[in-house]
Write an enzyme that holds these catalytic residues in place. Structure first.
Site, PDB file in Angstrom:
ATOM      1  N   GLU A 150       0.859  -1.186   0.000  1.00 12.55           N
ATOM      2  CA  GLU A 150       0.000   0.000   0.000  1.00 12.55           C
ATOM      3  C   GLU A 150       0.889   1.228   0.000  1.00 12.55           C
ATOM      4  O   GLU A 150       1.821   1.283   0.795  1.00 12.55           O
ATOM      5  CB  GLU A 150      -0.912   0.036   1.230  1.00 12.55           C
ATOM      6  CG  GLU A 150      -1.875   1.198   1.156  1.00 12.55           C
ATOM      7  CD  GLU A 150      -2.868   1.266   2.327  1.00 12.55           C
ATOM      8  OE1 GLU A 150      -2.785   0.447   3.253  1.00 12.55           O
ATOM      9  OE2 GLU A 150      -3.690   2.175   2.301  1.00 12.55           O
ATOM     10  N   GLY A 155       2.445   2.202  10.941  1.00 10.40           N
ATOM     11  CA  GLY A 155       2.242   1.417  12.159  1.00 10.40           C
ATOM     12  C   GLY A 155       2.169  -0.057  11.836  1.00 10.40           C
ATOM     13  O   GLY A 155       2.853  -0.878  12.449  1.00 10.40           O
ATOM     14  N   ALA A 156       1.364  -0.390  10.848  1.00  9.96           N
ATOM     15  CA  ALA A 156       1.178  -1.784  10.459  1.00  9.96           C
ATOM     16  C   ALA A 156       0.409  -1.821   9.150  1.00  9.96           C
ATOM     17  O   ALA A 156      -0.026  -0.778   8.658  1.00  9.96           O
ATOM     18  CB  ALA A 156       0.397  -2.529  11.533  1.00  9.96           C
ATOM     19  N   MET A 157       0.233  -3.032   8.609  1.00 13.52           N
ATOM     20  CA  MET A 157      -0.436  -3.138   7.310  1.00 13.52           C
ATOM     21  C   MET A 157      -1.330  -4.372   7.297  1.00 13.52           C
ATOM     22  O   MET A 157      -0.913  -5.470   7.657  1.00 13.52           O
ATOM     23  CB  MET A 157       0.630  -3.203   6.209  1.00 13.52           C
ATOM     24  CG  MET A 157       0.069  -3.334   4.813  1.00 13.52           C
ATOM     25  SD  MET A 157      -0.958  -1.899   4.376  1.00 13.52           S
ATOM     26  CE  MET A 157      -2.147  -2.681   3.299  1.00 13.52           C
ATOM     27  N   ASN A 203      -2.526  -6.532   5.189  1.00 11.30           N
ATOM     28  CA  ASN A 203      -2.515  -7.525   4.112  1.00 11.30           C
ATOM     29  C   ASN A 203      -3.394  -8.725   4.481  1.00 11.30           C
ATOM     30  O   ASN A 203      -3.327  -9.213   5.606  1.00 11.30           O
ATOM     31  CB  ASN A 203      -1.093  -8.039   3.891  1.00 11.30           C
ATOM     32  CG  ASN A 203      -0.080  -6.939   3.917  1.00 11.30           C
ATOM     33  OD1 ASN A 203      -0.156  -6.021   3.130  1.00 11.30           O
ATOM     34  ND2 ASN A 203       0.844  -6.998   4.867  1.00 11.30           N
ATOM     35  N   HIS A 244      -7.081  -2.484  14.929  1.00 11.55           N
ATOM     36  CA  HIS A 244      -7.234  -1.734  13.679  1.00 11.55           C
ATOM     37  C   HIS A 244      -6.981  -2.638  12.462  1.00 11.55           C
ATOM     38  O   HIS A 244      -7.806  -2.710  11.549  1.00 11.55           O
ATOM     39  CB  HIS A 244      -6.266  -0.549  13.689  1.00 11.55           C
ATOM     40  CG  HIS A 244      -6.346   0.309  12.466  1.00 11.55           C
ATOM     41  ND1 HIS A 244      -7.119   1.440  12.405  1.00 11.55           N
ATOM     42  CD2 HIS A 244      -5.758   0.190  11.252  1.00 11.55           C
ATOM     43  CE1 HIS A 244      -7.005   1.988  11.209  1.00 11.55           C
ATOM     44  NE2 HIS A 244      -6.175   1.242  10.488  1.00 11.55           N
ATOM     45  N   GLU A 245      -5.864  -3.325  12.468  1.00  7.35           N
ATOM     46  CA  GLU A 245      -5.527  -4.157  11.298  1.00  7.35           C
ATOM     47  C   GLU A 245      -6.510  -5.314  11.166  1.00  7.35           C
ATOM     48  O   GLU A 245      -6.913  -5.676  10.067  1.00  7.35           O
ATOM     49  CB  GLU A 245      -4.086  -4.682  11.382  1.00  7.35           C
ATOM     50  CG  GLU A 245      -3.018  -3.613  11.577  1.00  7.35           C
ATOM     51  CD  GLU A 245      -3.138  -2.417  10.647  1.00  7.35           C
ATOM     52  OE1 GLU A 245      -3.611  -2.573   9.510  1.00  7.35           O
ATOM     53  OE2 GLU A 245      -2.765  -1.296  11.070  1.00  7.35           O
ATOM     54  N   HIS A 281      -9.751  -4.182   9.612  1.00  2.00           N
ATOM     55  CA  HIS A 281      -9.630  -3.940   8.166  1.00  2.00           C
ATOM     56  C   HIS A 281     -10.056  -5.164   7.353  1.00  2.00           C
ATOM     57  O   HIS A 281     -10.381  -5.041   6.173  1.00  2.00           O
ATOM     58  CB  HIS A 281      -8.180  -3.625   7.791  1.00  2.00           C
ATOM     59  CG  HIS A 281      -7.847  -2.164   7.746  1.00  2.00           C
ATOM     60  ND1 HIS A 281      -8.634  -1.239   7.103  1.00  2.00           N
ATOM     61  CD2 HIS A 281      -6.773  -1.470   8.230  1.00  2.00           C
ATOM     62  CE1 HIS A 281      -8.070  -0.039   7.198  1.00  2.00           C
ATOM     63  NE2 HIS A 281      -6.949  -0.144   7.887  1.00  2.00           N
ATOM     64  N   GLU A 318      -9.974   3.822   5.976  1.00  7.05           N
ATOM     65  CA  GLU A 318      -9.222   4.270   7.156  1.00  7.05           C
ATOM     66  C   GLU A 318     -10.102   4.979   8.183  1.00  7.05           C
ATOM     67  O   GLU A 318     -10.000   4.711   9.374  1.00  7.05           O
ATOM     68  CB  GLU A 318      -8.033   5.134   6.739  1.00  7.05           C
ATOM     69  CG  GLU A 318      -6.961   4.383   5.942  1.00  7.05           C
ATOM     70  CD  GLU A 318      -6.440   3.122   6.622  1.00  7.05           C
ATOM     71  OE1 GLU A 318      -6.656   2.944   7.832  1.00  7.05           O
ATOM     72  OE2 GLU A 318      -5.819   2.295   5.916  1.00  7.05           O
TER      73      GLU A 318
HETATM   74  N1  SER Z   1      -3.304   0.742   5.776  1.00  9.10           N
HETATM   75  C1  SER Z   1      -2.381   0.807   6.878  1.00  9.10           C
HETATM   76  C2  SER Z   1      -3.173   1.039   8.104  1.00  9.10           C
HETATM   77  O1  SER Z   1      -3.731   2.056   8.302  1.00  9.10           O
HETATM   78  C3  SER Z   1      -1.321   1.792   6.676  1.00  9.10           C
HETATM   79  O2  SER Z   1      -1.567   3.032   7.150  1.00  9.10           O
HETATM   80  O3  SER Z   1      -3.351   0.201   8.878  1.00  9.10           O
HETATM   81 ZN    ZN Z   2      -5.718   1.374   8.527  1.00 11.64          ZN
END
Ligand code: SER
Ligand code: ZN
Length: 492
Positions: free
Chosen positions: A129, A269-271, A273, A305-306, A309, A328
């Site tokens: 990303e 911070g993190a991703m 995937n 958060h991750e 997603h 986001e």
């Molecule tokens: N998509 C990632 C996140 O917000 C990078 O910022 O978790």
């Molecule tokens: Zn995010």
């Protein structure tokens, strides 16, 4: 036009959005890992977008890649059959349905951009990303092209015993010369920015989670061996996140395993995937002797958060990068609600408002002011801002307040069901809330398109004799650079 104007990067405008000319039916990738010469072999089936009546060229994104060969439906193309630029590979004439095989080479060891495939402490990892995938292979690197991915990774067995990619593990075995391979299959369609690959000598901490329908999910956290003892809080946070999303939004995890990898060199911070989150170690590693209460809360929030997603971002993704806040803003709102439910809601709210006042209000009042859904950008990497994330979350919160918690919650469920497997816009989100609630939110959509912090001035007066109380509200919103730019254009 002078040379200096020519080299100015061009802005990309939302109003110029066009659907992709070709869609992808499947992607097969083979990575033969080597720090300075990794081979990437891709087999991709393309289908002309049914919304096109005429043939169009196939334009693939690709940067800093050494192209070795291009094979179209089994025929090796010579260099005159395509156009190669620093950023694209173009095939002028292609059939409506075809298989394209591309072999290329990249050098992860010299990739210091922390985008694409790179090395962190000697381990391979990726960050795609927003536009890192194009640094690994030629592909339509845009979020509205969603496809099923199958990935084979080959590497030296003793140096890289762990080989990970998205989805479910389908095969593994030995190869000649102390090498081995692993194959992964992701059954869910995803855009290229959610692709991930990790390879290295990593320790794995395992646990399991039983979903509310009784499925057993394997949970794995991969870290450097010396950090094995520091993952308990992250694992606990993951299980809490999975339970919370089931209880609050009725969302159950959809793959057989969920992997988190902590790396020291990471831009964000993190991703998120799909099935293979990559984290900055700061948001995984913690134990009481070395971490403060805030560090622990930070780990819990980012793990949440991750994880969240997986639906808001992965199952339903963004049509284009102007819609970044679609995933986001909504996911920050979800992680804020998660932290509020698990800890002190009042303290959490005070902290979130503090971030707005200390960081977002100044951003919105300065030269970087931009709408939650921008109308143009030059460099998307500069748009991972407090406006997209935190003001975006406040827009979600306002809609929750307008609709009431229960209707809002049903609206989010409706949005996720209606658009499952699609790449959509912030308008689609608001429309889903309208459909579910019967409310007209047309006026509310201006919050997404207009930058700046509105000022509301209140005047009150009480007329003793008439026994009349008057309240006058006046709302203004200062002009922001975008408005100024638009109004000043004629003088340029
Ligand atoms: N998509 C990632 C996140 O917000 C990078 O910022 O978790
Ligand atoms: Zn995010």
């Amino acid at each position: 036009m002078t040379d200096s104007t020519k080299s100015l990067p061009e802005a990309i405008h939302l109003s110029n959005y066009k659907t992709p000319a070709y869609l992808v039916e499947f992607v097969e990738l083979r990575f033969i890992l080597d720090p300075t010469a990794t081979r990437v072999v891709s087999r991709v089936k393309y289908v002309r977008n049914p919304d096109r009546t005429q043939a169009e060229p196939l334009i693939l994104d690709g940067e800093q890649i050494k192209l070795m060969s291009v094979v179209l439906d089994g025929t090796l193309l010579d260099a005159r059959s395509f156009n190669l630029s620093d950023e694209t590979l173009t095939l002028d004439s292609v059939p409506p349905v075809f298989l394209l095989e591309i072999e290329s080479e990249i050098s992860p060891a010299t990739n210091t951009a922390l985008e694409g495939l790179y090395l962190s402490s000697g381990n391979f990892c990726t960050q795609c990303e927003a536009q890192g995938f194009r640094k690994m292979t030629y592909y339509p690197d845009r979020p509205d092209v969603m496809a099923r991915f199958e990935v084979r990774i080959e590497a030296d067995r003793s140096e890289y015993p762990v080989l990970l990619s998205n989805g479910n593990l389908i095969a593994q075995g030995k190869l000649d010369g102390d090498r081995h391979f692993v194959e992964w299959q992701d059954p869910f369609c995803k855009p290229s920015y959610l692709f991930a690959l990790v390879a290295g000598d990593l320790a794995c901490i395992e646990d399991k989670f039983i979903t509310r329908s009784g499925r057993e999910i394997l949970l794995q956290i991969y870290v450097e061996h010396r950090n094995c003892e520091l993952c308990d809080h992250a694992m606990l946070s993951l299980k809490k996140s999975m339970r919370w999303d089931e209880e609050v939004y009725g969302l159950e995890y959809d793959l057989d395993r969920y992997m988190i990898v902590a790396v020291d060199d990471f831009n964000m911070g993190a991703m998120e995937n799909k099935g293979l989150n990559v984290f900055n170690s700061k948001y995984v590693l913690a134990r009481p002797e070395i971490a403060t209460d805030n560090d622990f809360l930070g780990v819990e929030a980012v793990i949440g958060h991750e994880y969240f997603h997986n639906y808001t971002g992965n199952r339903v993704t963004c049509r284009d990068w102007f819609q970044l806040s679609l995933k986001e803003g909504l996911t920050v709102f979800r992680d804020q609600s998660f932290s509020a439910d698990l800890n002190s809601a009042a303290v959490k709210r005070i902290e979130d408002v503090r971030i707005l006042r200390q960081s977002q209000f100044p951003e919105d009042a300065g030269p970087m002011a931009h709408p939650v859904r921008p109308a143009s950008y030059v460099e998307i990497n500069n748009f991972y801002t407090v406006t997209i994330y935190n003001k975006g979350a406040e827009l979600i919160r306002m809609q929750q307040t307008l609709l009431g918690k229960e209707t809002f919650n049903q609206g989010v469920r409706h949005y996720l069901k209606k658009h499952d497997g699609q790449a959509v816009t912030t308008d689609d989100f608001v429309i889903a809330l309208e459909e579910c609630s019967g409310r007209d939110l047309i006026q509310f959509r201006r919050w997404y398109a207009q930058a700046g912090t509105p000022h509301v001035a209140l005047e009150t007066a009480y007329d003793q004799q008439k026994k009349e109380y008057r309240l006058v509200c006046r709302q203004t919103c200062p002009a922001t650079p975008e408005d100024i730019w638009i109004t000043s254009r004629p003088y340029e």
